[in-house]
Design an enzyme around this catalytic site. Sequence first.
Site, PDB file in Angstrom:
ATOM      1  N   SER B  63       0.798  -1.237   0.000  1.00  0.00           N
ATOM      2  CA  SER B  63       0.000   0.000   0.000  1.00  0.00           C
ATOM      3  C   SER B  63       0.826   1.281   0.000  1.00  0.00           C
ATOM      4  O   SER B  63       0.286   2.371  -0.174  1.00  0.00           O
ATOM      5  CB  SER B  63      -0.928   0.034   1.216  1.00  0.00           C
ATOM      6  OG  SER B  63      -1.957  -0.899   1.063  1.00  0.00           O
ATOM      7  N   LYS B  66       0.294   3.299  -2.921  1.00  0.00           N
ATOM      8  CA  LYS B  66      -0.867   4.205  -3.007  1.00  0.00           C
ATOM      9  C   LYS B  66      -0.429   5.662  -2.910  1.00  0.00           C
ATOM     10  O   LYS B  66      -1.050   6.547  -3.497  1.00  0.00           O
ATOM     11  CB  LYS B  66      -1.871   3.894  -1.893  1.00  0.00           C
ATOM     12  CG  LYS B  66      -2.593   2.559  -2.035  1.00  0.00           C
ATOM     13  CD  LYS B  66      -3.533   2.312  -0.861  1.00  0.00           C
ATOM     14  CE  LYS B  66      -4.469   1.129  -1.046  1.00  0.00           C
ATOM     15  NZ  LYS B  66      -3.817  -0.176  -1.093  1.00  0.00           N
ATOM     16  N   TYR B 188      -3.481  -2.155 -10.510  1.00  0.00           N
ATOM     17  CA  TYR B 188      -3.447  -2.019  -9.053  1.00  0.00           C
ATOM     18  C   TYR B 188      -2.559  -3.093  -8.414  1.00  0.00           C
ATOM     19  O   TYR B 188      -1.731  -2.812  -7.542  1.00  0.00           O
ATOM     20  CB  TYR B 188      -4.877  -2.102  -8.519  1.00  0.00           C
ATOM     21  CG  TYR B 188      -4.986  -2.078  -7.020  1.00  0.00           C
ATOM     22  CD1 TYR B 188      -5.032  -0.867  -6.336  1.00  0.00           C
ATOM     23  CD2 TYR B 188      -5.043  -3.259  -6.284  1.00  0.00           C
ATOM     24  CE1 TYR B 188      -5.131  -0.842  -4.955  1.00  0.00           C
ATOM     25  CE2 TYR B 188      -5.142  -3.234  -4.907  1.00  0.00           C
ATOM     26  CZ  TYR B 188      -5.183  -2.031  -4.240  1.00  0.00           C
ATOM     27  OH  TYR B 188      -5.270  -2.010  -2.876  1.00  0.00           O
ATOM     28  N   TYR B 240      -4.134   3.246   7.790  1.00  0.00           N
ATOM     29  CA  TYR B 240      -5.367   2.476   7.938  1.00  0.00           C
ATOM     30  C   TYR B 240      -6.294   3.095   9.009  1.00  0.00           C
ATOM     31  O   TYR B 240      -6.302   4.303   9.174  1.00  0.00           O
ATOM     32  CB  TYR B 240      -5.052   1.002   8.240  1.00  0.00           C
ATOM     33  CG  TYR B 240      -4.163   0.391   7.194  1.00  0.00           C
ATOM     34  CD1 TYR B 240      -4.579   0.306   5.860  1.00  0.00           C
ATOM     35  CD2 TYR B 240      -2.895  -0.079   7.509  1.00  0.00           C
ATOM     36  CE1 TYR B 240      -3.762  -0.245   4.887  1.00  0.00           C
ATOM     37  CE2 TYR B 240      -2.077  -0.634   6.534  1.00  0.00           C
ATOM     38  CZ  TYR B 240      -2.518  -0.707   5.223  1.00  0.00           C
ATOM     39  OH  TYR B 240      -1.708  -1.243   4.266  1.00  0.00           O
ATOM     40  N   VAL B 258       1.093  -3.532   3.944  1.00  0.00           N
ATOM     41  CA  VAL B 258       1.028  -4.809   4.662  1.00  0.00           C
ATOM     42  C   VAL B 258       2.265  -5.670   4.451  1.00  0.00           C
ATOM     43  O   VAL B 258       2.409  -6.720   5.073  1.00  0.00           O
ATOM     44  CB  VAL B 258      -0.233  -5.631   4.280  1.00  0.00           C
ATOM     45  CG1 VAL B 258      -1.489  -4.945   4.753  1.00  0.00           C
ATOM     46  CG2 VAL B 258      -0.269  -5.933   2.798  1.00  0.00           C
TER      47      VAL B 258
END
Lengths: 304, 304, 304, 304
Positions: B63, B66, B188, B240, B258
């Site tokens: 992530s 992102k 993605y 998160y 993660v």
Amino acid sequence: MDYGRVLEQIHATVLPTLGQGKVADYIPELANVSPTHFGMAIATLDGQVHTIGDARMGFSIQSISKLFALVMALKVEGDDLWKRVGREPSGTPFNSLVQLEHEAGKPRNPFINAGALVVTDILCTRFAVPENALSDFLEKLSGTPAIHYNHRVERSERRHSDRNSAMAHFMKSFGNLRNPVDQVLDAYCRHCAIEMNCVQLAKAVSFLANHGRIPGSDEEVLDVSRSKRLSALMLTCGTYDAAGDFAFRVGLPAKSGVGGGIVALIPGECGICVWSPPLAESGNSFSGSLALELLTTLTGRSIF
Amino acid sequence: MDYGRVLEQIHATVLPTLGQGKVADYIPELANVSPTHFGMAIATLDGQVHTIGDARMGFSIQSISKLFALVMALKVEGDDLWKRVGREPSGTPFNSLVQLEHEAGKPRNPFINAGALVVTDILCTRFAVPENALSDFLEKLSGTPAIHYNHRVERSERRHSDRNSAMAHFMKSFGNLRNPVDQVLDAYCRHCAIEMNCVQLAKAVSFLANHGRIPGSDEEVLDVSRSKRLSALMLTCGTYDAAGDFAFRVGLPAKSGVGGGIVALIPGECGICVWSPPLAESGNSFSGSLALELLTTLTGRSIF
Amino acid sequence: MDYGRVLEQIHATVLPTLGQGKVADYIPELANVSPTHFGMAIATLDGQVHTIGDARMGFSIQSISKLFALVMALKVEGDDLWKRVGREPSGTPFNSLVQLEHEAGKPRNPFINAGALVVTDILCTRFAVPENALSDFLEKLSGTPAIHYNHRVERSERRHSDRNSAMAHFMKSFGNLRNPVDQVLDAYCRHCAIEMNCVQLAKAVSFLANHGRIPGSDEEVLDVSRSKRLSALMLTCGTYDAAGDFAFRVGLPAKSGVGGGIVALIPGECGICVWSPPLAESGNSFSGSLALELLTTLTGRSIF
Amino acid sequence: MDYGRVLEQIHATVLPTLGQGKVADYIPELANVSPTHFGMAIATLDGQVHTIGDARMGFSIQSISKLFALVMALKVEGDDLWKRVGREPSGTPFNSLVQLEHEAGKPRNPFINAGALVVTDILCTRFAVPENALSDFLEKLSGTPAIHYNHRVERSERRHSDRNSAMAHFMKSFGNLRNPVDQVLDAYCRHCAIEMNCVQLAKAVSFLANHGRIPGSDEEVLDVSRSKRLSALMLTCGTYDAAGDFAFRVGLPAKSGVGGGIVALIPGECGICVWSPPLAESGNSFSGSLALELLTTLTGRSIF
């Protein structure tokens, strides 16, 4: 930094926006305030105070009281407080019961109503008359002799407190409220009904910009670590369900109230308070938010 | 600041904690990583790099991608991006569909999966091969020649992407996805499967500590305002559903993955990356979070 | 009971209401149907068929297929089916994902889309070509030679199935879908696109009024207990999120579809089908619901 | 139908199950009841009463009072009542506030706590002493001289009513409660604390099996249509969040209470009451539900 001049620039820019938004009207006492008031004060750590507009006109601090009630509760209860209240943004409106049901009566953070009711419950346990203790504390922080709550506002709040009563009873059903619901609500409404002006609030919040010590007296209110952590909490949770957007646009720790006031701070520099009654849909002062955004744009100061 | 020494102190303190938490195991390629790896790198704006432990061992950035995908999307799309993605903490798990249903297919922020899928959709529209464009961008930011995604991780992610497929189709049903779902998911998963090490990531994120310019070349990636706003978004949404707690404890803008990596930054000073595979319940690296908390405690540096 | 005369009375009363409500328009093939069609058929257990209006005009059965697909799945899977699908009203719209997230991918009942997808998944496992098996089954139940699905409707449904895809992938992420999502959606859309008329459907549903046996042939489709239980399920869950109100007003087990059809039954007496394309907000045929309410009022027949 | 013999068969079958489930223990007065009590009564429309076991031992009717309070409210308020309470299954636990928040303070149906509080509010407006009016009404329906509420149960309920207080204040904040919260809660708790036995309750509910008229006197309590509609509501909403499953297994209109009682009816035949204190997870009497399921299996009587 020439804060006096910066305030003038801010004032000139926000003037045409005054009146935009909607004055809180859930109780008549708030609805009657003129929508065109605007005041702002900056209290630097070296003792200077810069003001513009209605900076010395008192207003109802409303949810700004949640910040100072939390500081008091942290002083007496310490980190045990966090067993009963979380530290996460809620993702739902400030008076939602949904989150409480999903998370067994533990409010997401101390700045939503449910969380502030738990904080008030702690103060009810620790102080004979919590509203007096809070007034005394605010007098010390702001260096002002007489801070009081407005009785008419308080009675009006109390009469319109069904949603807060619902939350309080709901948390009590989960065992997360120790004192009688009525007693907690009385204290809570009195805290919200306290009246202060921008100068007083800018001074009162400045200890957080000074790593926990009251500028001037150097008395420690919170230790460095707790003071920084509280600022972090203001940034992530201090402006209702718009905290993300507020951090994005303004980039300063802040706490707002539906009376139209917002306190904020620049770490190492100053405490700030701005007041303009009409609210954006988020519940934060429309022109007040704009003024703080201008402050960081004009000064280049933000925490990022 | 003697960052070399600080890293040694951090290392000594976190060593006994290595292995606590749980390595992500939803795909075998992540589950096989040794739980005792620990690396950390600090890239200061004047070009120094301090490292400790496995700081040059590659890992799956997951992530963390992102963050960089968002930067690319902001560069090509500008603020129009915010019409399709919000800027608020979600208050629900990173892969929840509940919020999407309640808010008509608009994800709360670009750092939850749904938001990153919209960001990827934008990249799919703007770039012929988005994963290559992202690799190129990361090579430039980190000053590293060859950054690739791991094909086995990517294929494994793709095979386990039913929940992301659900979100993508759901948003498409609301009109908030323009490209075919399969194409968006392919890109993605490739972004998530990129492999980098702590040194590369610390350098890659350091432009955000430098107000939007790549240290050294001084090339502008984002303007000052966007750079600060992105840091604010990292603080409120980057870790998160524990962003509030992370800001409270660490007080730095950060983005976690993660794979056990976390990038962070101290404005005006440095980019940071720490890596330790086992995750706390929140989904953030257990020892990595601790290391960052120690960093702000030992150095007194935080944004508050 | 002189059902012919009752149908005439119903027709006279509903005529002025035809056109009220809104024809389903999420796919063009449904939107093009004239809003003033109205047909109704009653098939008594002794073999008589009473009709009025457009009772022999074919229409898209849509969610009425969920009832017959469930019967087929119960025949091959037995009560094991209930491990994967619940039997409770959903309390949320028919295509909501919220409930699925809260209850780990187990749909509340087989008549909401998610539940019907699981039922279809069972049929995909058990039958080589589920849509053919369902057509054959409907031919037997209705005593009609050729029942087919409409290819144009099916293709159009399939192109607009993002929300159903989202649900299917979501349930697959919880392990509650065994076959590939595309295969299940293909079969599901074909089931929805089957065309039948009121006479055929009234006959097809009449075995449930006959305690599980096909009137005439006396062939057992379901045993008495399962037949009654299925009727109970129709009453509590058969008419979307308005099942409570429908039971309140009509008091008969029923299953509706967005094509404007509703099948119902009076235990021990007859199968019923009414068709009128425009839908009330609940998703049930506006004039069709009214016709059924009139039927129970005029005849004094309801299950209560 | 030889109901005496049927009751004996039921008794023999449920005996080994007595004690399964869990006696309600949220107030001590309920927790102290022996878990092995079992009683059942059937009151046929021709005046016969069949009993087995502890059918004449009084117990706390709890939520069964919601049925009779609703009948009284319908008599005085008529269909206007439905503007303030819905008629749909809730899909959430009986004491949930989530649904109330999503649907602006209008409870889903009159059999969940929130709905019963609105019904009680109506009775508070219409009757000087609602609990006396309800007792009088139950005396007439059951043909019994003296029906009272248990003061100790009532006081205990009142002391543990924080969740109900939360709901009441919440609805008041939406304007859906007219009388003071405390007054409504007092009446509500007294209704729940009424004590009756199976024979009294079987008789009291039998007017619903008789299309709204009290068997014997033939006095009309509700007209035919309202009587049937109320039975439909019992079927879809009468047994907490397990109404679908209950309809599926039992197939009779019913209303349960956490005291372990369940009233039910076979239209045109009889009123029924069964009592066994331990509850299944759904909140309905474990052995009582089984007994009703046996009744429909052994007699072939169900509404389907």
